[in-house]
Design a protein around this motif. Sequence first.
Motif, PDB file in Angstrom:
ATOM      1  N   ASP A 176       0.861  -1.181   0.000  1.00 48.22           N
ATOM      2  CA  ASP A 176       0.000   0.000   0.000  1.00 48.22           C
ATOM      3  C   ASP A 176       0.901   1.236   0.000  1.00 48.22           C
ATOM      4  O   ASP A 176       1.543   1.534   1.014  1.00 48.22           O
ATOM      5  CB  ASP A 176      -0.905  -0.005   1.234  1.00 48.22           C
ATOM      6  N   ALA A 177       0.962   1.926  -1.134  1.00 53.24           N
ATOM      7  CA  ALA A 177       1.847   3.089  -1.270  1.00 53.24           C
ATOM      8  C   ALA A 177       1.448   4.227  -0.335  1.00 53.24           C
ATOM      9  O   ALA A 177       2.313   4.943   0.185  1.00 53.24           O
ATOM     10  CB  ALA A 177       1.846   3.577  -2.717  1.00 53.24           C
ATOM     11  N   GLU A 178       0.151   4.387  -0.101  1.00 52.10           N
ATOM     12  CA  GLU A 178      -0.321   5.485   0.758  1.00 52.10           C
ATOM     13  C   GLU A 178       0.238   5.374   2.172  1.00 52.10           C
ATOM     14  O   GLU A 178       0.682   6.355   2.755  1.00 52.10           O
ATOM     15  CB  GLU A 178      -1.850   5.501   0.796  1.00 52.10           C
ATOM     16  N   SER A 179       0.228   4.168   2.726  1.00 49.26           N
ATOM     17  CA  SER A 179       0.742   3.981   4.084  1.00 49.26           C
ATOM     18  C   SER A 179       2.194   3.485   4.082  1.00 49.26           C
ATOM     19  O   SER A 179       2.797   3.359   5.141  1.00 49.26           O
ATOM     20  CB  SER A 179      -0.127   2.995   4.857  1.00 49.26           C
ATOM     21  N   ASP A 180       2.735   3.223   2.881  1.00 51.98           N
ATOM     22  CA  ASP A 180       4.091   2.693   2.729  1.00 51.98           C
ATOM     23  C   ASP A 180       4.295   1.462   3.612  1.00 51.98           C
ATOM     24  O   ASP A 180       5.261   1.343   4.352  1.00 51.98           O
ATOM     25  CB  ASP A 180       5.142   3.762   3.059  1.00 51.98           C
ATOM     26  N   SER A 181       3.313   0.556   3.537  1.00 53.29           N
ATOM     27  CA  SER A 181       3.371  -0.669   4.317  1.00 53.29           C
ATOM     28  C   SER A 181       2.652  -1.779   3.557  1.00 53.29           C
ATOM     29  O   SER A 181       2.061  -1.545   2.510  1.00 53.29           O
ATOM     30  CB  SER A 181       2.727  -0.459   5.690  1.00 53.29           C
ATOM     31  N   TYR A 182       2.704  -2.979   4.098  1.00 56.85           N
ATOM     32  CA  TYR A 182       2.045  -4.124   3.486  1.00 56.85           C
ATOM     33  C   TYR A 182       0.787  -4.478   4.261  1.00 56.85           C
ATOM     34  O   TYR A 182       0.670  -4.188   5.445  1.00 56.85           O
ATOM     35  CB  TYR A 182       2.967  -5.351   3.498  1.00 56.85           C
ATOM     36  N   PHE A 183      -0.148  -5.118   3.562  1.00 55.10           N
ATOM     37  CA  PHE A 183      -1.269  -5.702   4.265  1.00 55.10           C
ATOM     38  C   PHE A 183      -1.461  -7.117   3.761  1.00 55.10           C
ATOM     39  O   PHE A 183      -1.053  -7.467   2.661  1.00 55.10           O
ATOM     40  CB  PHE A 183      -2.545  -4.859   4.164  1.00 55.10           C
ATOM     41  N   ILE A 184      -2.009  -7.946   4.632  1.00 58.33           N
ATOM     42  CA  ILE A 184      -2.215  -9.352   4.308  1.00 58.33           C
ATOM     43  C   ILE A 184      -3.538  -9.502   3.578  1.00 58.33           C
ATOM     44  O   ILE A 184      -4.561  -8.952   3.989  1.00 58.33           O
ATOM     45  CB  ILE A 184      -2.191 -10.218   5.580  1.00 58.33           C
ATOM     46  N   VAL A 185      -3.506 -10.267   2.495  1.00 58.70           N
ATOM     47  CA  VAL A 185      -4.697 -10.555   1.703  1.00 58.70           C
ATOM     48  C   VAL A 185      -4.934 -12.056   1.718  1.00 58.70           C
ATOM     49  O   VAL A 185      -4.070 -12.830   2.111  1.00 58.70           O
ATOM     50  CB  VAL A 185      -4.550 -10.037   0.254  1.00 58.70           C
ATOM     51  N   LYS A 196       9.297  -3.239   4.781  1.00 61.40           N
ATOM     52  CA  LYS A 196       8.265  -2.317   5.276  1.00 61.40           C
ATOM     53  C   LYS A 196       7.458  -3.038   6.342  1.00 61.40           C
ATOM     54  O   LYS A 196       7.382  -4.265   6.373  1.00 61.40           O
ATOM     55  CB  LYS A 196       7.310  -1.881   4.156  1.00 61.40           C
ATOM     56  N   LYS A 197       6.810  -2.277   7.193  1.00 58.60           N
ATOM     57  CA  LYS A 197       5.991  -2.896   8.227  1.00 58.60           C
ATOM     58  C   LYS A 197       4.727  -3.509   7.633  1.00 58.60           C
ATOM     59  O   LYS A 197       4.261  -3.105   6.574  1.00 58.60           O
ATOM     60  CB  LYS A 197       5.643  -1.895   9.326  1.00 58.60           C
ATOM     61  N   VAL A 198       4.200  -4.498   8.329  1.00 55.81           N
ATOM     62  CA  VAL A 198       2.911  -5.098   7.982  1.00 55.81           C
ATOM     63  C   VAL A 198       1.911  -4.445   8.915  1.00 55.81           C
ATOM     64  O   VAL A 198       1.954  -4.640  10.127  1.00 55.81           O
ATOM     65  CB  VAL A 198       2.926  -6.632   8.185  1.00 55.81           C
ATOM     66  N   SER A 199       1.013  -3.613   8.348  1.00 55.95           N
ATOM     67  CA  SER A 199       0.157  -2.780   9.186  1.00 55.95           C
ATOM     68  C   SER A 199      -1.321  -3.142   9.170  1.00 55.95           C
ATOM     69  O   SER A 199      -2.086  -2.617   9.966  1.00 55.95           O
ATOM     70  CB  SER A 199       0.295  -1.311   8.776  1.00 55.95           C
ATOM     71  N   LYS A 200      -1.721  -4.040   8.273  1.00 58.19           N
ATOM     72  CA  LYS A 200      -3.150  -4.290   8.129  1.00 58.19           C
ATOM     73  C   LYS A 200      -3.410  -5.747   7.768  1.00 58.19           C
ATOM     74  O   LYS A 200      -2.672  -6.344   6.999  1.00 58.19           O
ATOM     75  CB  LYS A 200      -3.698  -3.380   7.025  1.00 58.19           C
ATOM     76  N   ILE A 201      -4.477  -6.286   8.340  1.00 56.42           N
ATOM     77  CA  ILE A 201      -5.002  -7.585   7.932  1.00 56.42           C
ATOM     78  C   ILE A 201      -6.336  -7.298   7.269  1.00 56.42           C
ATOM     79  O   ILE A 201      -7.263  -6.790   7.897  1.00 56.42           O
ATOM     80  CB  ILE A 201      -5.174  -8.540   9.126  1.00 56.42           C
TER      81      ILE A 201
END
Length: 180
Positions: A14-23, A48-53
């Motif tokens: 996710d470029a907006e938060s500069d982090s990854y999320f799990i899909v 990068k941090k993993v910030s979202k599930i």
Amino acid sequence: FLNGTFDASSFSYDAESDSYFIVKNSELQLQTVMVVPDFFDDGEHGVKKVSKISDGISADETLIGNNSVVQEIYIGHNVSYLGAFFASNSTELTKVYMGDLVSEFPTENSSAFSNCPKLEDVKLSASMTEIPTEMFSNTGILNLNFLIENITSIEKQAFYSCQNLTEATIPQSVKTIGEN
């Protein structure tokens, strides 16, 4: 990582938060222990941090898969958003430990751990201020002992139909408790 491995297709940048999320990833349901990492590197965007599930689609299509073999979930310390239907209907899930930043949930329904009959052991995030709607409904939780004083609201049906629940210790910080 999931027993030492994590498929790169499990993550989205996710470029907006500069982090990854799990899909959603079908491999997730094949593991008995799921550990959501603090950081990930897809080889393109760097570490990068993993910030979202992410949210599952529905109670019938959850993120880790209905009736999976997952028994324990450990959520990393960088995750702040926990999606709806994340692990609902996981028949073997017994333990959930949330990292300290989990505090954001879907606005309408967060059935993240609903319908997990063996789920007994839960450690809430220190950042949580609410227990969302239906989050732990129809689980095997034995007692509620909120060790954190941040919780101000227990939303409707958060612990609905928890047949094994025998004791609840609710901190003075709780100002509202929803129905059921």
